[in-house]
Design a protein around this motif. Structure first.
Motif, PDB file in Angstrom:
ATOM      1  N   GLU A  95       5.672  -1.967  -4.135  1.00 56.31           N
ATOM      2  CA  GLU A  95       5.279  -3.229  -3.824  1.00 56.31           C
ATOM      3  C   GLU A  95       5.254  -3.704  -5.519  1.00 56.31           C
ATOM      4  OE1 GLU A  95       3.154  -6.471  -1.514  1.00 56.31           O
ATOM      5  OE2 GLU A  95       2.184  -5.198  -2.155  1.00 56.31           O
ATOM      6  N   GLU A  96       5.116  -3.548  -6.473  1.00 54.70           N
ATOM      7  CA  GLU A  96       5.063  -3.717  -7.812  1.00 54.70           C
ATOM      8  C   GLU A  96       6.207  -3.821  -8.076  1.00 54.70           C
ATOM      9  OE1 GLU A  96       2.119  -5.868  -8.887  1.00 54.70           O
ATOM     10  OE2 GLU A  96       1.645  -6.033  -7.544  1.00 54.70           O
ATOM     11  N   GLY A  97       6.719  -2.496  -8.628  1.00 53.35           N
ATOM     12  CA  GLY A  97       8.155  -2.127  -8.884  1.00 53.35           C
ATOM     13  C   GLY A  97       9.057  -2.814  -8.046  1.00 53.35           C
ATOM     14  N   ILE A  98       9.512  -3.327  -6.972  1.00 54.15           N
ATOM     15  CA  ILE A  98      10.132  -4.501  -6.506  1.00 54.15           C
ATOM     16  C   ILE A  98      10.111  -5.268  -7.373  1.00 54.15           C
ATOM     17  CG2 ILE A  98      11.028  -5.887  -4.927  1.00 54.15           C
ATOM     18  CD1 ILE A  98      10.020  -3.434  -2.503  1.00 54.15           C
ATOM     19  N   ASP A 118       0.815  -1.263  -0.036  1.00 54.81           N
ATOM     20  CA  ASP A 118       0.015   0.179  -0.009  1.00 54.81           C
ATOM     21  C   ASP A 118       0.938   1.138  -0.079  1.00 54.81           C
ATOM     22  OD1 ASP A 118      -2.318  -1.440  -0.019  1.00 54.81           O
ATOM     23  OD2 ASP A 118      -2.053  -1.564   2.042  1.00 54.81           O
ATOM     24  N   VAL A 119       2.227   1.098  -0.391  1.00 51.25           N
ATOM     25  CA  VAL A 119       2.731   2.329  -0.031  1.00 51.25           C
ATOM     26  C   VAL A 119       3.349   2.789  -1.904  1.00 51.25           C
ATOM     27  CG1 VAL A 119       5.549   2.869  -0.175  1.00 51.25           C
ATOM     28  CG2 VAL A 119       4.270   1.679   1.589  1.00 51.25           C
ATOM     29  N   PHE A 120       2.752   4.125  -2.264  1.00 50.92           N
ATOM     30  CA  PHE A 120       2.741   4.364  -3.502  1.00 50.92           C
ATOM     31  C   PHE A 120       4.096   5.890  -3.711  1.00 50.92           C
ATOM     32  CE2 PHE A 120      -0.583   2.441  -3.352  1.00 50.92           C
ATOM     33  CZ  PHE A 120      -0.698   1.864  -4.561  1.00 50.92           C
ATOM     34  N   CYS A 121       4.820   5.437  -4.952  1.00 52.88           N
ATOM     35  CA  CYS A 121       5.943   6.197  -5.190  1.00 52.88           C
ATOM     36  C   CYS A 121       5.211   7.240  -6.124  1.00 52.88           C
ATOM     37  CB  CYS A 121       7.073   5.660  -5.983  1.00 52.88           C
ATOM     38  SG  CYS A 121       7.821   5.064  -4.073  1.00 52.88           S
ATOM     39  N   VAL A 122       5.564   8.242  -6.089  1.00 55.00           N
ATOM     40  CA  VAL A 122       5.001   9.287  -7.071  1.00 55.00           C
ATOM     41  C   VAL A 122       6.614  10.151  -7.220  1.00 55.00           C
ATOM     42  CG1 VAL A 122       3.457  11.506  -7.181  1.00 55.00           C
ATOM     43  CG2 VAL A 122       3.132  10.183  -5.326  1.00 55.00           C
ATOM     44  N   LYS A 123       6.459  10.413  -8.539  1.00 57.17           N
ATOM     45  CA  LYS A 123       8.229  11.261  -9.383  1.00 57.17           C
ATOM     46  C   LYS A 123       7.586  12.387 -10.108  1.00 57.17           C
ATOM     47  CE  LYS A 123      11.603   7.241 -10.456  1.00 57.17           C
ATOM     48  NZ  LYS A 123      11.935   6.084 -11.378  1.00 57.17           N
ATOM     49  N   LEU A 124       8.643  13.618  -9.455  1.00 51.81           N
ATOM     50  CA  LEU A 124       8.156  14.589  -9.999  1.00 51.81           C
ATOM     51  C   LEU A 124       9.048  15.190 -10.915  1.00 51.81           C
ATOM     52  CD1 LEU A 124       7.438  16.174  -6.638  1.00 51.81           C
ATOM     53  CD2 LEU A 124       5.175  15.063  -8.268  1.00 51.81           C
ATOM     54  N   GLY A 125       8.654  16.018 -11.556  1.00 49.87           N
ATOM     55  CA  GLY A 125       9.480  16.545 -13.264  1.00 49.87           C
ATOM     56  C   GLY A 125       9.112  18.519 -12.772  1.00 49.87           C
ATOM     57  N   ILE A 126      10.457  19.362 -12.984  1.00 53.56           N
ATOM     58  CA  ILE A 126      10.504  20.416 -13.222  1.00 53.56           C
ATOM     59  C   ILE A 126      10.093  21.168 -14.754  1.00 53.56           C
ATOM     60  CG2 ILE A 126      11.693  22.899 -12.607  1.00 53.56           C
ATOM     61  CD1 ILE A 126      12.820  21.419 -10.515  1.00 53.56           C
ATOM     62  N   LEU A 127       9.789  21.465 -14.683  1.00 57.20           N
ATOM     63  CA  LEU A 127       9.439  22.154 -16.169  1.00 57.20           C
ATOM     64  C   LEU A 127      10.311  23.009 -16.507  1.00 57.20           C
ATOM     65  CD1 LEU A 127       5.505  23.459 -16.578  1.00 57.20           C
ATOM     66  CD2 LEU A 127       6.422  21.197 -17.539  1.00 57.20           C
ATOM     67  N   SER A 128      11.411  23.034 -18.073  1.00 55.59           N
ATOM     68  CA  SER A 128      11.699  23.622 -17.985  1.00 55.59           C
ATOM     69  C   SER A 128      11.735  25.051 -19.343  1.00 55.59           C
ATOM     70  CB  SER A 128      13.213  22.899 -19.071  1.00 55.59           C
ATOM     71  OG  SER A 128      12.281  22.115 -20.157  1.00 55.59           O
ATOM     72  N   PRO A 129      12.666  26.159 -19.388  1.00 51.77           N
ATOM     73  CA  PRO A 129      12.174  26.889 -19.883  1.00 51.77           C
ATOM     74  C   PRO A 129      11.761  26.980 -21.545  1.00 51.77           C
ATOM     75  CG  PRO A 129      14.133  27.682 -18.902  1.00 51.77           C
ATOM     76  CD  PRO A 129      13.702  26.491 -18.531  1.00 51.77           C
ATOM     77  N   LEU A 158      18.528  -2.857   5.608  1.00 46.87           N
ATOM     78  CA  LEU A 158      17.939  -2.842   4.114  1.00 46.87           C
ATOM     79  C   LEU A 158      18.198  -3.240   3.111  1.00 46.87           C
ATOM     80  CD1 LEU A 158      17.419   1.276   5.206  1.00 46.87           C
ATOM     81  CD2 LEU A 158      15.463  -0.873   5.370  1.00 46.87           C
ATOM     82  N   ARG A 159      17.970  -3.306   2.101  1.00 48.16           N
ATOM     83  CA  ARG A 159      18.924  -4.190   1.146  1.00 48.16           C
ATOM     84  C   ARG A 159      18.105  -3.130  -0.299  1.00 48.16           C
ATOM     85  NH1 ARG A 159      16.126  -9.832  -0.815  1.00 48.16           N
ATOM     86  NH2 ARG A 159      14.099  -9.424  -0.190  1.00 48.16           N
ATOM     87  N   VAL A 160      19.092  -2.937  -1.020  1.00 49.16           N
ATOM     88  CA  VAL A 160      19.034  -2.356  -2.574  1.00 49.16           C
ATOM     89  C   VAL A 160      18.052  -2.584  -3.242  1.00 49.16           C
ATOM     90  CG1 VAL A 160      20.287  -1.404  -4.411  1.00 49.16           C
ATOM     91  CG2 VAL A 160      21.176  -1.532  -2.390  1.00 49.16           C
ATOM     92  N   SER A 161      17.643  -3.840  -3.053  1.00 49.61           N
ATOM     93  CA  SER A 161      16.620  -4.557  -4.451  1.00 49.61           C
ATOM     94  C   SER A 161      16.084  -5.771  -3.971  1.00 49.61           C
ATOM     95  CB  SER A 161      17.367  -4.683  -5.597  1.00 49.61           C
ATOM     96  OG  SER A 161      17.712  -6.025  -5.876  1.00 49.61           O
ATOM     97  N   GLY A 162      15.190  -6.026  -4.159  1.00 48.20           N
ATOM     98  CA  GLY A 162      14.075  -7.618  -3.647  1.00 48.20           C
ATOM     99  C   GLY A 162      14.728  -8.739  -3.595  1.00 48.20           C
ATOM    100  N   CYS A 163      15.536  -8.958  -4.624  1.00 50.95           N
ATOM    101  CA  CYS A 163      16.808  -9.254  -4.602  1.00 50.95           C
ATOM    102  C   CYS A 163      18.169 -10.466  -4.659  1.00 50.95           C
ATOM    103  CB  CYS A 163      16.877 -10.067  -6.834  1.00 50.95           C
ATOM    104  SG  CYS A 163      17.945  -8.829  -7.532  1.00 50.95           S
ATOM    105  N   GLN A 164      18.489  -8.934  -3.667  1.00 46.33           N
ATOM    106  CA  GLN A 164      19.856  -8.955  -3.139  1.00 46.33           C
ATOM    107  C   GLN A 164      19.825  -8.985  -1.554  1.00 46.33           C
ATOM    108  OE1 GLN A 164      21.088  -4.886  -3.861  1.00 46.33           O
ATOM    109  NE2 GLN A 164      21.889  -6.028  -6.087  1.00 46.33           N
ATOM    110  N   ASP A 165      21.254  -9.138  -0.567  1.00 48.98           N
ATOM    111  CA  ASP A 165      21.331  -9.243   0.576  1.00 48.98           C
ATOM    112  C   ASP A 165      21.183  -7.795   1.092  1.00 48.98           C
ATOM    113  OD1 ASP A 165      21.869 -11.682   1.199  1.00 48.98           O
ATOM    114  OD2 ASP A 165      23.636 -11.693  -0.190  1.00 48.98           O
ATOM    115  N   ASN A 166      21.226  -7.914   2.605  1.00 44.25           N
ATOM    116  CA  ASN A 166      20.947  -6.418   3.540  1.00 44.25           C
ATOM    117  C   ASN A 166      22.593  -6.088   3.285  1.00 44.25           C
ATOM    118  OD1 ASN A 166      18.395  -8.265   5.913  1.00 44.25           O
ATOM    119  ND2 ASN A 166      18.461  -6.688   4.518  1.00 44.25           N
ATOM    120  N   VAL A 167      22.561  -4.731   3.133  1.00 42.52           N
ATOM    121  CA  VAL A 167      23.436  -3.843   2.733  1.00 42.52           C
ATOM    122  C   VAL A 167      24.003  -2.600   4.180  1.00 42.52           C
ATOM    123  CG1 VAL A 167      24.319  -4.778   0.401  1.00 42.52           C
ATOM    124  CG2 VAL A 167      22.965  -2.537   1.124  1.00 42.52           C
TER     125      VAL A 167
END
Length: 371
Positions: free
Chosen positions: A265-268, A47-58, A199-208
């Motif tokens: 969750e789906e991204g992982i 139930d966690v969602f990520c929101v990516k943002l961008g900045i308009l350029s001139p 924590l770990r970097v991705s869902g297929c790696q060990d904790n670092v």
């Protein structure tokens, strides 16, 4: 007799080679499968969602030159966060680092020299000081025991594995990483405000090992991301569909625009499929193919042996021996060959691992390794 012994010797050699090859084929799949299912993520991504943002350029449609200053970008970034928190479906929202664990983004590392022989490469990311990211990601708080972290800007959080290595079970809150090192080092004098689960970097790696830098929330705009957790009972599918359809149009603050919204969750899971599971299919298919050929070869050898011993079989049948008893005896004669081949194959495999210095428990990456 020599003919049978020579045949058994060839079969023994073939089976021993197959045992060795099977181990390396299986190792390519089970170690990754173990990491995926057994290594803890350190966060609760459901139930966690990520929101990516961008900045308009001139020159882009909607660009506002008056909103291009750092002060306005920080202000409008905060307004974007307020709008997310105000949504009835959202339980909590917080700025999110582009290097956040399991986010699929970039990665930042720092070198930590513990002594003349030992160094580490902890992964580093920023979080907004005082933000609601603990409510979003639900990190496990190890220290302090009461769970109340004074995350003032300029302080840091470290993960449990790093704390254990540096402080050996002692409470590190209020101390610095530099205190645990035998050599004078620069850049590691921030106060440790707390310890969180590994924590770990991705869902297929060990904790670092991770170091989390507590940054003023007003400076988090440069990360260009937000994270949010839905309230219990919210239909995540409908929420995502609505967000992807409307937010690019409606969530407009200065020059900030929503570029993507996705389920963490789906991204992982998607990253795991692309990084590991697709390649695992090839290894598993190869192993199944090899096992099939081994069984076919053993069955062929057994059949040839029985054909060569037809006279012996006929005599024993004439003397009252049953077909099942004779078949079991022939099969029993082969089991010692199988057992010996398995033992020798295992010994050869272990020696290859030792002589080649191959570790079956090394992390899927070289981050945070102690040398």
């Amino acid at each position: 007799m020599w003919f049978y012994r020579r045949g058994n010797a060839w079969l023994f050699a073939e089976l021993a080679v197959i045992v060795v090859a099977s181990w390396f084929l299986v190792n390519e799949t089970w170690t990754s499968s173990y990491r995926i299912s057994k290594v803890p993520d350190g966060i609760d991504a459901e139930d966690v969602f990520c929101v990516k943002l961008g900045i308009l350029s001139p020159g882009r449609t909607g660009y506002d030159a008056g909103a291009a200053s750092y002060e306005r970008l920080a202000e409008d970034y905060a307004r974007m966060g307020d709008a997310l928190r105000a949504m009835p479906e959202v339980l909590a929202a917080a700025p999110m680092s582009s290097c956040h664990p399991l986010s699929g983004g970039g990665m930042s590392m720092m070198s930590l020299t513990v002594d003349s022989l030992t160094y580490m490469n902890p992964v580093v990311f920023n979080r907004g000081s005082g933000s609601d990211d603990f409510s979003v990601f639900r990190y496990e708080v190890i220290w302090p025991r009461d769970g109340k972290i004074d995350d003032a800007p300029g302080s840091i959080l470290i993960t449990e594995d790093l704390a254990e290595f540096l402080f050996h079970g002692e409470n590190p809150v209020g101390r610095t990483v530099g205190e645990a090192c035998s050599e004078d080092i620069e850049g590691w004098n921030q106060r440790i405000a707390g310890v969180i689960g590994s924590l770990r970097v991705s869902g297929c790696q060990d904790n670092v090992p991770y170091v989390v830098e507590n940054t003023p929330e007003s400076e988090m705009w440069s990360e260009s991301m937000y994270s949010l957790r839905l309230k219990p009972g919210t239909d995540a599918g409908k929420f995502l569909e609505k967000a992807q359809e409307e937010w690019r149009r409606d969530l407009v603050f200065g020059n900030w625009r929503v570029t993507d919204v996705y389920s963490m969750e789906e991204g992982i899971k998607s990253a795991v499929r692309s990084e590991v599971l697709d390649s695992q299919f090839v290894w598993r298919a190869l192993w199944v193919f090899m096992v099939f050929n081994v069984l076919l070869a053993v069955a062929s050898v057994g059949w040839l042996r029985m054909e060569e011993r037809m006279e012996e079989t006929g005599i024993r049948r004439a003397m009252g021996g049953s077909g099942i008893r004779i078949l079991f005896q022939y099969a029993a004669e082969m089991w010692p060959v199988f057992a010996a081949a398995a033992i020798v194959g295992t010994i050869v495999t272990v020696n290859i691992l030792l002589l080649g210095k191959i570790s079956i428990v090394n992390p899927e990456n070289n981050l945070g390794m102690v040398l």
